[in-house]
Design an enzyme around this catalytic site. Structure first.
Site, PDB file in Angstrom:
ATOM      1  N   CYS A 113     -72.683 -20.076  16.384  1.00 49.51           N
ATOM      2  CA  CYS A 113     -72.606 -20.429  14.949  1.00 49.51           C
ATOM      3  C   CYS A 113     -71.260 -21.044  14.567  1.00 49.51           C
ATOM      4  O   CYS A 113     -71.129 -21.648  13.509  1.00 49.51           O
ATOM      5  CB  CYS A 113     -72.872 -19.201  14.091  1.00 49.51           C
ATOM      6  SG  CYS A 113     -74.503 -18.520  14.390  1.00 49.51           S
ATOM      7  N   HIS A 253     -70.194 -20.666   7.006  1.00 50.32           N
ATOM      8  CA  HIS A 253     -71.409 -20.621   7.823  1.00 50.32           C
ATOM      9  C   HIS A 253     -72.426 -19.782   7.066  1.00 50.32           C
ATOM     10  O   HIS A 253     -72.100 -18.734   6.509  1.00 50.32           O
ATOM     11  CB  HIS A 253     -71.097 -20.002   9.184  1.00 50.32           C
ATOM     12  CG  HIS A 253     -72.323 -19.612   9.945  1.00 50.32           C
ATOM     13  ND1 HIS A 253     -73.361 -20.493  10.144  1.00 50.32           N
ATOM     14  CD2 HIS A 253     -72.697 -18.438  10.521  1.00 50.32           C
ATOM     15  CE1 HIS A 253     -74.316 -19.881  10.826  1.00 50.32           C
ATOM     16  NE2 HIS A 253     -73.939 -18.628  11.056  1.00 50.32           N
ATOM     17  N   ASN A 283     -80.314 -19.162   8.590  1.00 50.92           N
ATOM     18  CA  ASN A 283     -79.186 -19.368   9.491  1.00 50.92           C
ATOM     19  C   ASN A 283     -79.554 -20.454  10.506  1.00 50.92           C
ATOM     20  O   ASN A 283     -80.410 -20.237  11.362  1.00 50.92           O
ATOM     21  CB  ASN A 283     -78.877 -18.034  10.189  1.00 50.92           C
ATOM     22  CG  ASN A 283     -77.673 -18.116  11.106  1.00 50.92           C
ATOM     23  OD1 ASN A 283     -77.202 -19.201  11.444  1.00 50.92           O
ATOM     24  ND2 ASN A 283     -77.184 -16.971  11.528  1.00 50.92           N
TER      25      ASN A 283
END
Ligand code: UT7
Length: 326
Positions: A113, A253, A283
């Site tokens: 990520c 993020h 996500n």
């Protein structure tokens, strides 16, 4: 002094929408649980014929258009992803071919990520060193292909998408002011895909045991993420001598709205100064920051001279931040 600056952004989300209500019919979960614990309402799922490079291509074309450049103007193509089209070759090479940018160097980068921030640090270093002048940096994922649709602890979180930026050399005072990246491999098993690599090559057994899917110890990851990001954002501003009140926008993020809210609170920022897009795509790992950045640019939330703070945390464990003066 030479630095890099972003001169074009683009993003792409696949058409198919999977809502929390759809998931209620697939695993034992509820729209209420997902919204309260994560902030996610729906996510996008790539079409059967779409792979990561296809998403990356759409985002890249938009970013190039916004920058007013053609693929041949680019000196380097970087793709941050954990869901490459195949293990070999890199998705960046496939993207290079699809763009028609023959001979341009291209490689992938895996920092989960945090991939976009890691990619930004590589691109910025290449530009500052004088090696390259214009770089296409993409964060692209088809996490739906690595998702166990029987595992409610992960399948409600993830989605597919891509975001891209074009970076260019500048001598102006504006641009990427700092990029910081970190890792702690001792916690690699908090978030991983066990099989399909050299440790555990694919066999009938690995497939039967669902070992090719993402495994996450969510609650432990959550706690380390909050602690780490709170320190990271404070340190990044301090290092650049920028006060939280001078910050125009935080682009985090997009993993969990509770993690984002805790980070913003640590800086004393209201959520009006935070880019939140995870409600619509969940996500998307390395793609989430460039998607949110592109939306911020296109909706006029970023103006010249604004201070923008990017931050990410993910598998590895990896984390990183970047401060940009737009
Ligand atoms: O992207 C970079 C890295 N990833 C992250 O930063 C994600 C970090 N983690 C998280 O976002 C959160 O930990 C989750 C959203 C994954 C989970 O939230 P949580 O508040 O940490 O919940 P939990 O894992 O402690 O689980 C609480 C309960 C459990 O039930 P019991 O043991 O209390 O009876 C779970 O079994 O919620 C249950 N649960 C669910 N219930 C309904 C777990 N998943 C679900 C679900 N629907 N989908």
């Amino acid at each position: 002094m030479v630095r890099s600056r972003i001169i074009g952004t683009g993003s792409y989300l696949p058409k198919r929408v999977l809502t929390n209500f759809d998931l209620e019919r697939m695993v034992e979960t509820s729209d209420e649980w997902i919204r309260e614990r994560t902030g996610i309402r729906e996510r996008r799922i790539a079409a059967e014929e779409e792979a990561t490079s296809d998403l990356a291509l759409m985002a890249s074309r938009e970013a190039l258009r916004a920058a007013g450049l053609k693929p041949k103007d680019i000196d380097l193509i970087l793709v941050a992803t954990v869901t490459s089209d195949m293990l070999l070759p890199s998705t960046a090479c496939i993207l290079q071919h699809k763009l028609g940018a023959k001979d341009t160097p291209a490689f992938d980068l895996n920092a989960a990520c945090s991939g976009f921030i890691y990619g930004l640090s590589v691109a910025d270093a290449f530009i500052r060193s004088g090696t390259y002048e214009r770089i296409l940096l993409v964060g692209a994922e088809t996490l739906s292909r690595a998702t166990d649709w029987q595992d409610r602890t992960t399948c409600v979180l993830l989605g597919d998408g891509a975001g891209a930026v074009v970076l260019e050399k500048t001598k102006a005072k504006r641009g990427v002011l700092s990029v910081d990246i970190y890792a702690d491999g001792s916690m690699w098993d908090l978030l991983h895909i066990p099989a399909g690599g050299s440790r555990m090559p694919a066999t009938k057994e690995t497939v039967k045991n669902r070992l090719h899917f993402i495994k996450m110890r969510g609650n432990e990851t959550f706690r380390v993420a909050v602690r780490t990001l709170e320190k990271l954002v404070v340190d990044t501003l301090k290092k650049n001598r920028v006060k939280p009140e001078e910050l125009s926008l935080l682009i985090p993020h997009q993993a969990n709205h509770r993690i984002i809210a805790a980070t913003a609170k640590r800086l004393g920022l209201g959520l009006d100064r935070v880019m939140l897009t995870l409600d619509r795509h969940g996500n998307t790992s390395a793609a989430s920051i460039p998607i949110a950045l592109d939306e911020a640019v296109r909706t006029g939330r970023i103006k010249k001279d604004d201070y923008i703070l990017l931050e990410a945390f993910g598998g590895g464990l990896t984390w990183g931040s970047a401060l940009i003066r737009w």
